[in-house]
Structures are given as structure tokens and as C-alpha cells.
Enzyme design. Structure first.
Site, PDB file in Angstrom:
ATOM      1  CD  GLU A   1     -85.083  43.542-104.178  1.00 49.96           C
ATOM      2  OE1 GLU A   1     -85.948  44.020-103.405  1.00 49.96           O
ATOM      3  OE2 GLU A   1     -85.224  42.508-104.829  1.00 49.96           O
TER       4      GLU A   1
ATOM      5  N   GLY B   1     -82.105  42.159 -93.602  1.00 49.90           N
ATOM      6  CA  GLY B   1     -81.200  43.078 -94.296  1.00 49.90           C
ATOM      7  C   GLY B   1     -80.457  43.966 -93.306  1.00 49.90           C
TER       8      GLY B   1
ATOM      9  CB  THR C   1     -86.796  45.612 -94.056  1.00 52.25           C
ATOM     10  OG1 THR C   1     -87.263  45.934 -95.377  1.00 52.25           O
ATOM     11  CG2 THR C   1     -86.132  46.830 -93.457  1.00 52.25           C
TER      12      THR C   1
ATOM     13  CD  GLU D   1     -92.302  43.024 -98.050  1.00 51.65           C
ATOM     14  OE1 GLU D   1     -91.486  42.622 -97.205  1.00 51.65           O
ATOM     15  OE2 GLU D   1     -91.996  43.229 -99.229  1.00 51.65           O
TER      16      GLU D   1
ATOM     17  N   GLY E   1     -84.294  39.981 -99.476  1.00 52.47           N
ATOM     18  CA  GLY E   1     -85.148  39.367 -98.462  1.00 52.47           C
ATOM     19  C   GLY E   1     -85.780  40.441 -97.600  1.00 52.47           C
TER      20      GLY E   1
HETATM   21  P1  NDP Z   1     -85.731  36.362 -94.792  1.00 53.69           P
HETATM   22  O1  NDP Z   1     -85.303  37.753 -95.071  1.00 53.69           O
HETATM   23  O2  NDP Z   1     -85.547  35.816 -93.442  1.00 53.69           O
HETATM   24  O3  NDP Z   1     -85.004  35.358 -95.799  1.00 53.69           O
HETATM   25  C1  NDP Z   1     -84.262  35.718 -96.935  1.00 53.69           C
HETATM   26  C2  NDP Z   1     -82.984  34.884 -97.002  1.00 53.69           C
HETATM   27  O4  NDP Z   1     -82.093  35.242 -95.938  1.00 53.69           O
HETATM   28  C3  NDP Z   1     -83.217  33.399 -96.840  1.00 53.69           C
HETATM   29  O5  NDP Z   1     -82.293  32.703 -97.638  1.00 53.69           O
HETATM   30  C4  NDP Z   1     -82.932  33.206 -95.367  1.00 53.69           C
HETATM   31  O6  NDP Z   1     -82.643  31.881 -95.056  1.00 53.69           O
HETATM   32  C5  NDP Z   1     -81.749  34.104 -95.170  1.00 53.69           C
HETATM   33  N1  NDP Z   1     -81.505  34.534 -93.793  1.00 53.69           N
HETATM   34  C6  NDP Z   1     -82.349  34.522 -92.733  1.00 53.69           C
HETATM   35  N2  NDP Z   1     -81.744  35.045 -91.650  1.00 53.69           N
HETATM   36  C7  NDP Z   1     -80.495  35.408 -92.032  1.00 53.69           C
HETATM   37  C8  NDP Z   1     -79.383  36.021 -91.373  1.00 53.69           C
HETATM   38  N3  NDP Z   1     -79.441  36.395 -90.095  1.00 53.69           N
HETATM   39  N4  NDP Z   1     -78.253  36.256 -92.078  1.00 53.69           N
HETATM   40  C9  NDP Z   1     -78.182  35.933 -93.384  1.00 53.69           C
HETATM   41  N5  NDP Z   1     -79.186  35.343 -94.046  1.00 53.69           N
HETATM   42  C10 NDP Z   1     -80.343  35.094 -93.403  1.00 53.69           C
HETATM   43  O7  NDP Z   1     -87.217  36.206 -95.237  1.00 53.69           O
HETATM   44  P2  NDP Z   1     -88.256  35.114 -94.713  1.00 53.69           P
HETATM   45  O8  NDP Z   1     -88.245  34.022 -95.676  1.00 53.69           O
HETATM   46  O9  NDP Z   1     -88.030  34.735 -93.298  1.00 53.69           O
HETATM   47  O10 NDP Z   1     -89.588  35.936 -94.808  1.00 53.69           O
HETATM   48  C11 NDP Z   1     -89.951  36.832 -93.758  1.00 53.69           C
HETATM   49  C12 NDP Z   1     -90.641  38.031 -94.337  1.00 53.69           C
HETATM   50  O11 NDP Z   1     -89.742  38.756 -95.139  1.00 53.69           O
HETATM   51  C13 NDP Z   1     -91.766  37.712 -95.265  1.00 53.69           C
HETATM   52  O12 NDP Z   1     -92.940  37.531 -94.580  1.00 53.69           O
HETATM   53  C14 NDP Z   1     -91.804  38.888 -96.173  1.00 53.69           C
HETATM   54  O13 NDP Z   1     -92.586  39.893 -95.605  1.00 53.69           O
HETATM   55  C15 NDP Z   1     -90.386  39.351 -96.229  1.00 53.69           C
HETATM   56  N6  NDP Z   1     -89.685  38.942 -97.447  1.00 53.69           N
HETATM   57  C16 NDP Z   1     -89.430  39.900 -98.337  1.00 53.69           C
HETATM   58  C17 NDP Z   1     -88.787  39.594 -99.497  1.00 53.69           C
HETATM   59  C18 NDP Z   1     -88.522  40.632-100.490  1.00 53.69           C
HETATM   60  O14 NDP Z   1     -87.978  40.345-101.549  1.00 53.69           O
HETATM   61  N7  NDP Z   1     -88.878  41.851-100.192  1.00 53.69           N
HETATM   62  C19 NDP Z   1     -88.373  38.226 -99.822  1.00 53.69           C
HETATM   63  C20 NDP Z   1     -88.656  37.279 -98.768  1.00 53.69           C
HETATM   64  C21 NDP Z   1     -89.293  37.654 -97.637  1.00 53.69           C
HETATM   65  P3  NDP Z   1     -83.866  30.863 -94.736  1.00 53.69           P
HETATM   66  O15 NDP Z   1     -84.977  31.202 -95.612  1.00 53.69           O
HETATM   67  O16 NDP Z   1     -83.295  29.578 -95.080  1.00 53.69           O
HETATM   68  O17 NDP Z   1     -84.147  31.032 -93.312  1.00 53.69           O
END
Ligand code: NDP
Length: 515
Positions: free
Chosen positions: A295, A278, A275, A426, A273
């Protein structure tokens, strides 16, 4: 560029200057795409049928082999981003549910899974892989409905690759002693896995397959906006006769993910997800003995030299940034093109983009689907406005956006400098920033001028240049004369702010073994 129901010019709502520019360019771009005096080909609609999936009005959490509502009864809606139509109500897991799922995974680990011979574990993984193949059409349609991605991508990329991951890791389950990690590498225990919305089923497969092959049990948290294929995968686990508790699926939002990764019963955390999240997770597990792989994001350079075959490179640029609406962590979002060929490459790119079809994700002709959520659309819109304000030149092909849903036209920024936010952040959308370079050294310096380090692409006719450059690029994956190629046998992962650890291949096993 053809679309579905007409709404507006591509740049409407994104600044009058852009709208004017796009309108003025309409005619010349149409001619570019079709050739002088000819009109663009029109495609008859070719919709994939929705009948192959039956979406239930409500979904429970998958814990200890059965589906049940959340302990506190909370639910949330998941919507089709192409139409804004609600698809289903889904249980929102709270702390009690996280606890129940981790307990179920622990019990399954201690009583069944860790002591099961690898050759037996493999049989379950093969069964899951075969079920994914047999139900591929159903998975593909459901993925496109919940995520907005074109059916030809879910059908030809996401689902086959997800099945391939289960097949690949099934093959490792009884050969762990020969994987180069010592004579008897053991599993870690319970894995807490949090995944994003851009490749919902594929990311679930990347997480579950190596973990299960190595003898761990799992609690998976899909993204809030795309829970449906993970829940269908849970049904496949039932169908495959997987012992209860080996795989648990907890739907919910960020708070569910946070509760999962910080649960003391979890031994291993795997996250894909942003950064930002992360880093939060790294802080949450710091000081514990949990093993962590991250990742995260990327801002990859796709580097085109003057000796590259232009048409091939253009296909690679399009695939690099417009595949999956640019919702790809390794997307080639920064095009670095050698100055002497920059004009011709950009001109051919624009001509190619004018032929892409944006619209109904279930139409087999569609190249560009919907943006996954309103929130993501807002983020893309905001960053592209910043790009214009900072002085870069914005261009989109003429295209009509559908009436409802979340849509963004393919967009190219030229005149971008390294200090622009669109060159550094990004965007995670169909937006390409074009920069130029003169010498190979300058290409290396610009490509590495990023806090990320996930991927890169090189387009050149010279093999020696590819080898020289690949050694100098700080990127976990470097593609040469291709882009966005994935294989379960290839390790994938990044440097710096793109995270750490590798997924895929033999390397991907290490993350789930006590080595
Ligand atoms: P997030 O990193 O927030 O989401 C990824 C996952 O983590 C989702 O399942 C999310 O849940 C969960 N999550 C959110 N907050 C927490 C936390 N504090 N502890 C543990 N898990 C958590 O990505 P977003 O969907 O909010 O997207 C935001 C930005 O991130 C995008 O605009 C993009 O730029 C980037 N992104 C990058 C990705 C990549 O692979 N590089 C993938 C996705 C996003 P939930 O979605 O249910 O809130």
C-alpha cells in the site's frame, strides 16, 4: 489563524516573496474569515492532560511475549515533533532480533495459533479491541505526543478505527469458510509487516487484525519516528493473554524492516509506506514464494464540478488535504475544480483555511498539528520551493508557528499545471495544488494523469455523473461528496505505483489466506 507561542509569519524561512504576500494578505484574510469589520474568534486553550500516559525512559523489543533489549544493545530516541523533546529510548532491532522474532512467531504458529479454532482466536481479538476502547484516551495522548497529530484526530479517528478493525476481523475468525474463498481456506504462516508513521496505531491494526483472524502469526515493524503506540499495543496483547509469539513488535529503522521482509522464515509480507521502499521490497521478495501486499503513495484528484454545493465541497477539500497535516497516502492533494467556479471555490477555501488553528497537538481545539519529523519538513519545504520556482502561486493564511518543533502552514498553490512537480509528486504535507478543467472528459484525463491510483473524490449534485466518473477513474477508492471516510468493512488499496492487494473488508482477508 491562531497558533501557540508566536514565532514568525507563516511563510518566514520559505522565501521573502511569500512572506510579503502573506503579510499583505493578512488583513483581507482576517476579514474574509470573520466577516467585514469583525475580528476572528479566539479560543481559550483546552489542553488534554498528559498524565494519562506514563512513558518509560526505555523500551525493549516485544518478542515471544516479553519485552527485552536488542541483542546488541542498540537504542534510538523517539521525540515529540511538536517540541523536539525526547520521549524515550527505544531498542533498535538487528538481524539477531529479527531472527528471534520470526522464530517465536513460527513456534507460536505451529504449536498454538494455526490449529486454534477460529471462535477461540476471535476471543483474543475481541479482548484486544475492548482494551483499545478502555485505554483509548491513553492511546490517543501517546499517539499525539509521538506523532504530532491533533488530539481530536487521534481521539476521534485513529483509536476508534483501530478498535473497530479488531472488532470487525474478530467477527470473521470463525467464518472464514463462508468468506467466498472455498470451504476451508488456511493461513499462510508468519507475516512480516512494516508500517509507516502517519497512522501508527491504525496501520498496526490494519495489519494485525486480519492476519490474526486468518490464523497467521505476526512480526510487526513500526516506523522509527513513531514506535510508542505499537509498543503499548504489545502491552495490550500481553494483557489480553495472547499466547507468546503470536504478535511480536520489532522497533528499529529501515534496516530492521529490510531484514524482516527478506527473512526466509517469513511467508507473507505486508508493507505500507513510500513507493520507493515498496519497490525495494518487491525486488527483495521476487523469486521467493512469499505473498506480498503493498500500500504505497498517492496523488489523488479531488474533483469539484460547478453544480457541487460549494461550502460542502470546501469542507471536503480541507478534510481531504489538511487532515493529519496531509500525511495521508490517499490525501486529495490535487484539487481539480471546474473553471467556471474556480475563483469562488478558491476564495471560500482561503476563507475557511484562515479559521484553522495550528499549534499544540494536545489542545482539543487544534486543527493542524506538527509535521512528523525534521526530514519530512525538509521534504515539504523543498517541494514547495520547487512549486514557486516553477511558476505556481503560493498562498498560506496568516498564522504563527510555535517556537520549537516541526511546523508547516497550510499552503495552497494556484496556477498549477500538470507538468509541475507539485502536481505529480507526493508531497505528504499540508499542501494543495489547484488545477482547473472545463469538461467532464478533461477532468477524467487530468485525474488519471498520474503514475499513482489510490483514491479520488467527486463533488457534484448529479448521481449519474458520479457513477459515470467513478467508472473512469483509475483509483482504488472513489469518494462521492465526501472524503477520507474509512470503515473496516471497506476494501482499500491502489493501482499502478500505489501498490497492489487490498486491506479492509472481506478482500483484506484474502491477503492472509492461502487462496
Ligand atoms: P518509508 O517508506 O521509508 O517508511 C515506511 C516504513 O518502511 C518504515 O517503517 C520504514 O522504517 C520502513 N523501511 C524503510 N526502508 C525500508 C526497507 N528498505 N525495507 C523495509 N522497510 C523499510 O517512508 P518514510 O518514512 O521514509 O517517508 C518517505 C516518504 O514516503 C514520505 O515523504 C512520503 O512521501 C512517503 N510516505 C508515504 C506513505 C504512504 O502511506 N503513502 C507513508 C509514509 C511515507 P523507518 O521509518 O524506521 O526508517
Amino acid at each position: 489563524m491562531s497558533g501557540g507561542k508566536a514565532r514568525s509569519s507563516p511563510a518566514s524561512g520559505q522565501g521573502g516573496a511569500t512572506a510579503d504576500r502573506s503579510a499583505a494578505q493578512h488583513e483581507s484574510t482576517s476579514e474574509l474569515a470573520a466577516g467585514p469589520g469583525k475580528s476572528i474568534w479566539q479560543y481559550a486553550p483546552a489542553p488534554e492532560s498528559r498524565d494519562v500516559v506514563s512513558i518509560q525512559p526505555e523500551y525493549g523489543l516485544f518478542v515471544a511475549g516479553t519485552f527485552a533489549p536488542a541483542a546488541d544493545g542498540r537504542t534510538f530516541a523517539t521525540v515529540n515533533p511538536a517540541t523536539e523533546e525526547p520521549l524515550a529510548q527505544v531498542a533498535a532491532a538487528g538481524p539477531a532480533d529479527v531472527d528471534a522474532a520470526v522464530t517465536a512467531a513460527r513456534t507460536a504458529y505451529e504449536q498454538v495459533w494455526k490449529s486454534m479454532p477460529g471462535s477461540e482466536r476471535a476471543k483474543y481479538l475481541y479482548r484486544i479491541a475492548r482494551q483499545l476502547q478502555e485505554r483509548a484516551r491513553e492511546f490517543a495522548v501517546l499517539e499525539s505526543l509521538d506523532n504530532g497529530k491533533p488530539i481530536k484526530e487521534s481521539r476521534d479517528v485513529d483509536i476508534p478505527l483501530a478498535a473497530a478493525h479488531f472488532f470487525y476481523y474478530a467477527g470473521w475468525a470463525d467464518k472464514l469458510a463462508y468468506a467466498g474463498f472455498g470451504p476451508d481456506p488456511g493461513p499462510l504462516g508468519v507475516a512480516g509487516q512494516v508500517i509507516p508513521w502517519n497512522f501508527p496505531l491504525l496501520m498496526a491494526a490494519w495489519k494485525l487484525a486480519p492476519a490474526l483472524a486468518a490464523g497467521n502469526t505476526c512480526v510487526l515493524k513500526p516506523a522509527e519516528t513513531t514506535p510508542l503506540t505499537a509498543l503499548l499495543l504489545a502491552e495490550v496483547c500481553q494483557q489480553a493473554g495472547l499466547p507468546p509469539g503470536v504478535v511480536n513488535v520489532l522497533t528499529g529503522a529501515g534496516d530492521t524492516g529490510a531484514a524482516l521482509v527478506s527473512h526466509p522464515g517469513v511467508n507473507k509480507v505486508a508493507f505500507t509506506g513510500s513507493t520507493e521502499v515498496g519497490k525495494e521490497i518487491a525486488r527483495a521478495v521476487a523469486g521467493t514464494d512469499k505473498k506480498l501486499t503493498l500500500e504505497l503513495g498517492g496523488k489523488a484528484a479531488n474533483i469539484v464540478f460547478d453544480d457541487a454545493p460549494v461550502e460542502q465541497a470546501v469542507e471536503g477539500i480541507v478534510n481531504g488535504i489538511f487532515f493529519n497535516q496531509g500525511h495521508v497516502c490517499c490525501a486529495g492533494s490535487r484539487l481539480l475544480v471546474q473553471e467556471s467556479v474556480a475563483d469562488i471555490v478558491v476564495e471560500r477555501l482561503q476563507r475557511r483555511l484562515a479559521t484553522l488553528r495550528l499549534g499544540d497537538p494536545l489542545d482539543k481545539n487544534t486543527d493542524i498539528g506538527a509535521i512528523n519529523s525534521r526530514q519530512q519538513l525538509d521534504k515539504i519545504t523543498e517541494l514547495t520551493k520547487v512549486g514557486e520556482a516553477e511558476g505556481a502561486q503560493r498562498w498560506s493564511p496568516p498564522c504563527q508557528l510555535p517556537e520549537k518543533g516541526y511546523w508547516f502552514p497550510p499552503t495552497v498553490f494556484t496556477g498549477v499545471s500538470q507538468s509541475h512537480r507539485i502536481a505529480r509528486e507526493e508531497i505528504f504535507g499540508p499542501v494543495l495544488s489547484v488545477l482547473t478543467f472545463r469538461t467532464p472528459d478533461e477532468a477524467v484525463a487530468k485525474a488519471n494523469n498520474t503514475p499513482y491510483g489510490l483514491s479520488a473524490g467527486i463533488w457534484t449534485d448529479k448521481g449519474s455523473r458520479i457513477l459515470w466518473l467513478a467508472q473512469k477513474l483509475r483509483a482504488g477508492v472513489v469518494w462521492a461528496n465526501t472524503y477520507n471516510r474509512f470503515d473496516p468493512a471497506s476494501p482499500f488499496g491502489g493501482y499502478q505505483e500505489s501498490g497492489y492487494g487490498r486491506e479492509g473488508g472481506r478482500h483484506g482477508l484474502a491477503a492472509y489466506l492461502n487462496v
